[in-house]
Design a protein around this motif. Sequence first.
Motif, PDB file in Angstrom:
ATOM      1  N   LEU A  53       0.736  -1.047   0.089  1.00  0.00           N
ATOM      2  CA  LEU A  53       0.074  -0.023  -0.229  1.00  0.00           C
ATOM      3  C   LEU A  53       0.815   1.117   0.153  1.00  0.00           C
ATOM      4  CD1 LEU A  53      -2.775  -0.918   2.602  1.00  0.00           C
ATOM      5  CD2 LEU A  53      -2.827  -0.951   0.085  1.00  0.00           C
ATOM      6  N   THR A  64       0.364   1.631  -4.855  1.00  0.00           N
ATOM      7  CA  THR A  64       0.539   0.239  -4.861  1.00  0.00           C
ATOM      8  C   THR A  64      -0.614  -0.461  -4.075  1.00  0.00           C
ATOM      9  OG1 THR A  64       2.166  -0.280  -3.159  1.00  0.00           O
ATOM     10  CG2 THR A  64       2.895  -0.062  -5.266  1.00  0.00           C
ATOM     11  N   ASP A  65      -1.055  -1.858  -4.420  1.00  0.00           N
ATOM     12  CA  ASP A  65      -2.061  -2.352  -3.792  1.00  0.00           C
ATOM     13  C   ASP A  65      -1.120  -3.123  -2.595  1.00  0.00           C
ATOM     14  OD1 ASP A  65      -0.732  -4.799  -5.071  1.00  0.00           O
ATOM     15  OD2 ASP A  65      -2.584  -5.413  -5.743  1.00  0.00           O
ATOM     16  N   ARG A  66      -2.039  -4.058  -2.016  1.00  0.00           N
ATOM     17  CA  ARG A  66      -1.386  -4.861  -0.728  1.00  0.00           C
ATOM     18  C   ARG A  66      -0.269  -5.617  -1.207  1.00  0.00           C
ATOM     19  NH1 ARG A  66      -6.270  -7.736   2.052  1.00  0.00           N
ATOM     20  NH2 ARG A  66      -7.354  -7.334   0.459  1.00  0.00           N
ATOM     21  N   LEU A  71      -0.673   0.221  -8.923  1.00  0.00           N
ATOM     22  CA  LEU A  71      -1.932   0.252  -9.297  1.00  0.00           C
ATOM     23  C   LEU A  71      -2.302   1.111 -10.871  1.00  0.00           C
ATOM     24  CD1 LEU A  71      -4.243  -0.167  -7.512  1.00  0.00           C
ATOM     25  CD2 LEU A  71      -4.420   2.179  -6.466  1.00  0.00           C
ATOM     26  N   GLN A  74      -2.508  -1.556 -12.898  1.00  0.00           N
ATOM     27  CA  GLN A  74      -3.975  -2.315 -12.868  1.00  0.00           C
ATOM     28  C   GLN A  74      -5.132  -1.603 -13.629  1.00  0.00           C
ATOM     29  OE1 GLN A  74      -4.109  -5.394 -10.923  1.00  0.00           O
ATOM     30  NE2 GLN A  74      -1.833  -5.402 -10.546  1.00  0.00           N
ATOM     31  N   LEU A 236     -10.643  -4.793  -8.483  1.00  0.00           N
ATOM     32  CA  LEU A 236      -9.797  -3.669  -7.935  1.00  0.00           C
ATOM     33  C   LEU A 236     -10.556  -3.108  -6.794  1.00  0.00           C
ATOM     34  CD1 LEU A 236      -7.928  -1.874 -10.782  1.00  0.00           C
ATOM     35  CD2 LEU A 236      -7.283  -3.842  -9.464  1.00  0.00           C
ATOM     36  N   GLU A 239     -11.126  -5.684  -3.970  1.00  0.00           N
ATOM     37  CA  GLU A 239      -9.889  -5.748  -3.196  1.00  0.00           C
ATOM     38  C   GLU A 239      -9.299  -4.652  -2.342  1.00  0.00           C
ATOM     39  OE1 GLU A 239      -7.766  -8.986  -6.041  1.00  0.00           O
ATOM     40  OE2 GLU A 239      -6.729  -7.141  -6.014  1.00  0.00           O
ATOM     41  N   ALA A 240      -9.773  -3.362  -2.755  1.00  0.00           N
ATOM     42  CA  ALA A 240      -9.418  -1.954  -2.137  1.00  0.00           C
ATOM     43  C   ALA A 240     -10.535  -1.814  -0.953  1.00  0.00           C
ATOM     44  CB  ALA A 240      -9.191  -1.023  -3.189  1.00  0.00           C
ATOM     45  N   THR A 243      -9.208  -1.751   2.651  1.00  0.00           N
ATOM     46  CA  THR A 243      -7.993  -0.748   3.014  1.00  0.00           C
ATOM     47  C   THR A 243      -8.591   0.524   2.780  1.00  0.00           C
ATOM     48  OG1 THR A 243      -7.261  -1.170   0.952  1.00  0.00           O
ATOM     49  CG2 THR A 243      -6.310  -2.666   2.611  1.00  0.00           C
ATOM     50  N   GLY A 250      -7.182   3.152  -3.886  1.00  0.00           N
ATOM     51  CA  GLY A 250      -7.191   2.202  -4.420  1.00  0.00           C
ATOM     52  C   GLY A 250      -8.779   1.867  -4.726  1.00  0.00           C
TER      53      GLY A 250
ATOM     54  N   ILE B 374      -6.873 -12.495  -3.165  1.00  0.00           N
ATOM     55  CA  ILE B 374      -5.551 -11.867  -3.308  1.00  0.00           C
ATOM     56  C   ILE B 374      -4.309 -12.791  -2.829  1.00  0.00           C
ATOM     57  CG2 ILE B 374      -5.554 -10.482  -1.046  1.00  0.00           C
ATOM     58  CD1 ILE B 374      -4.720  -8.288  -2.569  1.00  0.00           C
TER      59      ILE B 374
END
Lengths: 284, 511
Positions: A53, A64-66, A71, A74, A236, A239-240, A243, A250, B374
């Motif tokens: 992140l 960035t993601d986890r 990102l 993506q 996306l 997944e975000a 967070t 995200g 994920i």
Amino acid sequence: MTTIADIPQAKPSRRGSLTLRVGLALLGIHLVLGLLTVFWTPYDPAAMAGGRLSPPSLAHWAGTDRLGRDLMTQIMIGSRIALMVGAGAVVIGALIGVTLGLLAAFATRFLDDVLAAALDILIAFPTLLLAMLVVAASESASLGTAIVALGIALSAIVARLTRILAKRVLAQDYITAARTSGTSWPMVVFKHILPNIWPTLSVNFALQFGLAVIAEASLSYLGLGAPPPNASWGRLLQEAQGTVYTAPLGAILPGIALVILVIGMNFLADGLRDRADPMRGAAR
Amino acid sequence: MTDYPLSSSPARTGRILRRLLAATAVAGMLAASPALAQDAAIDADAVIRIGSLYEPQNLDNTAGAGQGISEAFNGNVYEALFQLTDSGDVVENLATGYEISEDGLTYTITLQPGVTFHSGDPLTSADVKFSIERVTAETSQSSRRNSLANIESIETPDDETVVITLATRSISLPYNLSYVWIVNDAATELTANADGTGPYRLDAWRRGSSLSLTPFENYWGEAPSNGGVVFQYFTDATALNNALLTNAVDIITAVQSPDSLAQFLDNPDFTVTEGQSTTKLLLAYNDRIEPFNNVTVRKALARAVNDEQLLQSIWGEYGTLIGSFVPPTDPWYVDLVDVDAYDPESARELLAEAGYPDGFSFTIDTPNYDPHPIVAQFLQNALAEVGVTVDINIITANEWYTKIYQAQDFEATLQEHVNHRDIVFYGNPNFYWGYDNPDVTRLIQEAEQSATVEEQTEKLAEANRIIAEDAASNWLYLYPQIVVSTASVSGYPINGLNSQFYAYDIEKRAE
């Protein structure tokens, strides 16, 4: 014979051309991003190149993601997938829908009633629900099944529209004239009916495109759309979600990308409609 | 989900019922110095609102009610002969004592006198017999049905005595009986009603919303420290966090991501407690089929995955690495993290040795809720590094149950297993992952028939080492178990062992 294109009295209004241009520009953003990913992306989409992140930086414009994946990469791939889904679903929906609609228009009274009732029932189901049913019936979720599912779900609306438009054209005297002078039914369809109903249908297709993009994002959000590693915006967002307090970008960026594309398609549809029906544009 | 021995609710973590150190430390400051003003501030009539993601499907734990019913009812509404405490000990509850015959096959259990059910009926040995037979019945969906299958007969010589005769010795009988609710044998419609002996009776269950319990006036033991509890059910973790932030609930039973914790840490209005977890995330292969029936392939895949990086990605600084299926809280834990540790170079060598120099491809059936999708992508990337191609097939919790758990039709899958003492699943060759090592099966059977706990522990530790060396599955990490509450409540269990959440000691200070 008369087609709509033969009535050029009013010039397309300025407003009409403006919405068309804005729509094309918004769509263009995604076309450029999406096509670019075919040749180049900032990072390998699978590369876990950054930290967990990371906030936006020069190296990662959108953070960035986890897993530390870029990102921006993506979201760009998401553009390509959204365009593929929109275009694919509209083509499938158009093929099925126009065929069914024409069949209904030509059918005997009884068959027409049956088809019309069936279409009304299909339309009563929300697009997303229909698509979910089709995906559930298939072996496993993939980008292909998602596109087919959405295409089928959209086809009912196209079919009903085609049926009404084609019936209106069929009632015209020049069709009788064409038939009397020996034109075959297939020729009537391709020479007279399709050219006449095309402008209205194309407006509808542009709207359906936006609908398909939203529906695909919803399917992916629910885990029924394109499976990973396809970076669909819906996935996306999903997944975000966990967070969203610590790394809101995200969730926000895929959302913005989705809104830009759908608004762009709606503007485009608006512009096309004004162009297809200049009287309406001028009357405003 | 049904009560099969794993979880399929969104990212459930095991709630071990261990009254925990930090929570008691907080409680200690407030309540353990009883003469102080704090004590007077405890509101004994306060209703404790517990926020949870796990609404039960129905109210009967033998009818596939899911983990939510254990959370709400175990120890609160229903009691068992023995109780599994939050620290993992098995203590007598409705049993006051028991005698084991010389051959270890006959257990004579004496019942607590003066116990009544919520309906007013007294507890008798007939109720106990009825309750155990409910769990072992053909139609029962209890996860402990197999563990209790070696009960040959149950006799009730008088109202206070139950005699259980076993086919083979079973050192875990008291432990297994802690899963058996003692239910009034006159009760009916248990999927929608309850008639137990616990400190609370069921007040109301509003489906899709909440379940409320009120103190039972004629409880045989110590009365609860609060005026009742309400379980508020949420379907979304973010909504649940917001409920705690806005004081709509007092406690969250298990936090699902480190990112939502940021709102509660460093905030004096909330208490964050990390307990001992038993929830293991694993990539389970179908060990019956090629290439996963090859130990070398499984070892290669284990070495290809950097578990530490994965844990850090998903949980930040929380969670624990594990080298096998056994968490540090089980007595037969051995530190096996170094067995098949991350080493992509040797992973490639092992694959070549096993006859897959160019790798192979397989599909991971991935539950659709966080963190599985994920994690699957992480594995996809990690295995691609050693030449193995992974396809991800996203499925729902229901599909997981029918396709994988029942039909065993899969190549590999991701799942979290919440239970305590569940290494025994590797001793069952018919379990969904199909691991079949006769040595392990024998050790696990012998362990159950041990005469002493030491012998049992030694045998299970040996089995534990073998499954690790065999890389029977790919154990990724142990979830953290984190409970968050408003600062005004204390005394709750922090380990949530087996999803239980004993509510009777929870205290709330008056605002």
